[in-house]
Design a protein around this motif. Structure first.
Motif, PDB file in Angstrom:
ATOM      1  N   GLN A  51       0.882  -1.101   0.073  1.00 47.25           N
ATOM      2  CA  GLN A  51      -0.045  -0.085  -0.050  1.00 47.25           C
ATOM      3  C   GLN A  51       0.846   1.277  -0.011  1.00 47.25           C
ATOM      4  O   GLN A  51       1.009   2.033   0.893  1.00 47.25           O
ATOM      5  CB  GLN A  51      -0.724   0.172   1.067  1.00 47.25           C
ATOM      6  CG  GLN A  51      -2.030   0.905   0.840  1.00 47.25           C
ATOM      7  CD  GLN A  51      -3.407   0.634   2.126  1.00 47.25           C
ATOM      8  OE1 GLN A  51      -3.101  -0.275   2.883  1.00 47.25           O
ATOM      9  NE2 GLN A  51      -4.471   1.538   1.993  1.00 47.25           N
ATOM     10  N   GLY A  52       1.565   1.326  -1.121  1.00 42.07           N
ATOM     11  CA  GLY A  52       2.467   2.522  -1.217  1.00 42.07           C
ATOM     12  C   GLY A  52       2.935   2.616  -2.674  1.00 42.07           C
ATOM     13  O   GLY A  52       2.393   1.972  -3.738  1.00 42.07           O
ATOM     14  N   SER A  53       3.456   3.773  -3.052  1.00 39.39           N
ATOM     15  CA  SER A  53       3.865   3.993  -4.349  1.00 39.39           C
ATOM     16  C   SER A  53       4.712   2.833  -4.939  1.00 39.39           C
ATOM     17  O   SER A  53       4.918   2.932  -6.145  1.00 39.39           O
ATOM     18  CB  SER A  53       4.803   5.305  -4.528  1.00 39.39           C
ATOM     19  OG  SER A  53       6.054   5.294  -3.993  1.00 39.39           O
ATOM     20  N   GLU A  54       5.183   1.792  -4.186  1.00 35.54           N
ATOM     21  CA  GLU A  54       5.955   0.875  -4.882  1.00 35.54           C
ATOM     22  C   GLU A  54       4.912  -0.371  -5.140  1.00 35.54           C
ATOM     23  O   GLU A  54       5.509  -1.465  -5.732  1.00 35.54           O
ATOM     24  CB  GLU A  54       6.984   0.180  -4.016  1.00 35.54           C
ATOM     25  CG  GLU A  54       8.337   1.214  -3.733  1.00 35.54           C
ATOM     26  CD  GLU A  54       7.800   2.385  -2.678  1.00 35.54           C
ATOM     27  OE1 GLU A  54       8.540   3.336  -2.504  1.00 35.54           O
ATOM     28  OE2 GLU A  54       6.850   2.191  -2.053  1.00 35.54           O
ATOM     29  N   GLY A  55       3.822  -0.347  -4.868  1.00 38.10           N
ATOM     30  CA  GLY A  55       2.841  -1.155  -5.106  1.00 38.10           C
ATOM     31  C   GLY A  55       2.087  -1.075  -6.324  1.00 38.10           C
ATOM     32  O   GLY A  55       2.571  -0.795  -7.446  1.00 38.10           O
TER      33      GLY A  55
END
Length: 271
Positions: A51-55
């Protein structure tokens, strides 16, 4: 007298401007909902994420007023591969996703379209969408994590979610292709008190990683990988763990963001 006239004119102009401002404020707040899910096209299983910009990043572009428009602020999927936005205006939107899977929009190095697997939907009330994608990797638990003296030992298996041939056939026409794109660069074991454990919700005292250079990992595809947490986790605590792996390919291309594929979180009691 001239100054008084100017003052009255300015006051009148301000009154009209103020009324216009209040009229703009009277528009209804955005209240339409978009709900979505991202699944593996081959298996139908959810594409688990962080749940972040790497997801998985969701990008909406409203098309109601023409094609030359800016996209809405990006938002992210939840760890289970679902997403929701409850603050949208009614309208026609293009829905695009960026994640650890074959890009939905593919163009060559001249900008000529090769494929567009985004979805254009009319959002009104609750609108649902489903994306079937080709994840780069599949990460699975081989067995339940084991705790010994405050350390967690996990056994995981990593396989390709898309074949090397299929990956190449879809990525190479975009230009600048390298065989190194398919290299698995690292496996992570994220540990956290949060059930949303992942890169963005990890405890660095206990999370660990194994890094690989070049094509070193190729012979380990499908094999059991053992990875152990760092430090000593205090007894009597409940933590959550997840494993993740990624390849040497960023999405969107050129962004520098290499996204992990995950397995499901496991709850672990530290005796």
């Amino acid at each position: 007298m001239k100054k008084i006239a100017i003052y009255i004119f300015s006051l009148t102009l301000f009154s009209f401007t103020s009324c216009s401002m209040f009229e703009l404020d009277n528009y209804a707040a955005p209240a339409e909902t978009l709900q979505g899910e991202v699944v593996d096209a081959a298996t139908g299983e959810p594409v688990l994420t962080d749940q972040g910009s790497e997801g998985i990043t969701v990008r909406l572009t409203e098309l109601s007023y023409g094609d030359n428009v800016s996209h809405n602020p990006d938002f992210n999927c939840m760890p289970d591969g679902t997403f929701q936005n409850t603050k949208l205006f009614k309208g026609t939107y293009n829905v695009n996703l960026f994640g650890p899977f074959i890009p939905l929009v593919r163009e060559d190095n001249r900008g000529v379209p090769l494929a567009d697997e985004t979805q254009t939907v009319n959002i009104e009330g609750v609108t649902k969408v489903k994306f079937e994608v080709q994840p780069f990797l599949k990460v699975e638990w081989v067995s339940e994590p084991v705790v010994t003296n405050g350390k967690i030992t996990a056994k995981v298996r990593v396989t390709r979610g898309v074949s090397e041939e299929d990956f190449r056939s879809k990525i190479e026409p975009m230009g600048g292709y390298s065989n190194s794109f398919l290299n698995v660069t690292d496996i992570q074991l994220f540990v956290s008190y949060s059930s949303s454990v992942g890169y963005r919700a990890r405890d660095d005292r206990w999370s660990s990683k194994i890094e690989y250079s070049g094509s070193e990992f190729n012979s380990l595809l499908g094999e059991t990988i053992t990875i152990e947490s760092n430090g000593t986790i205090p007894s009597g605590r409940v933590v959550f763990v997840r494993a993740a792996a990624r390849i040497n390919y960023d999405t969107p291309r050129g962004s520098g963001t290499r996204r992990w594929n995950y397995n499901a979180p496991e709850e672990v009691m530290i005796p």
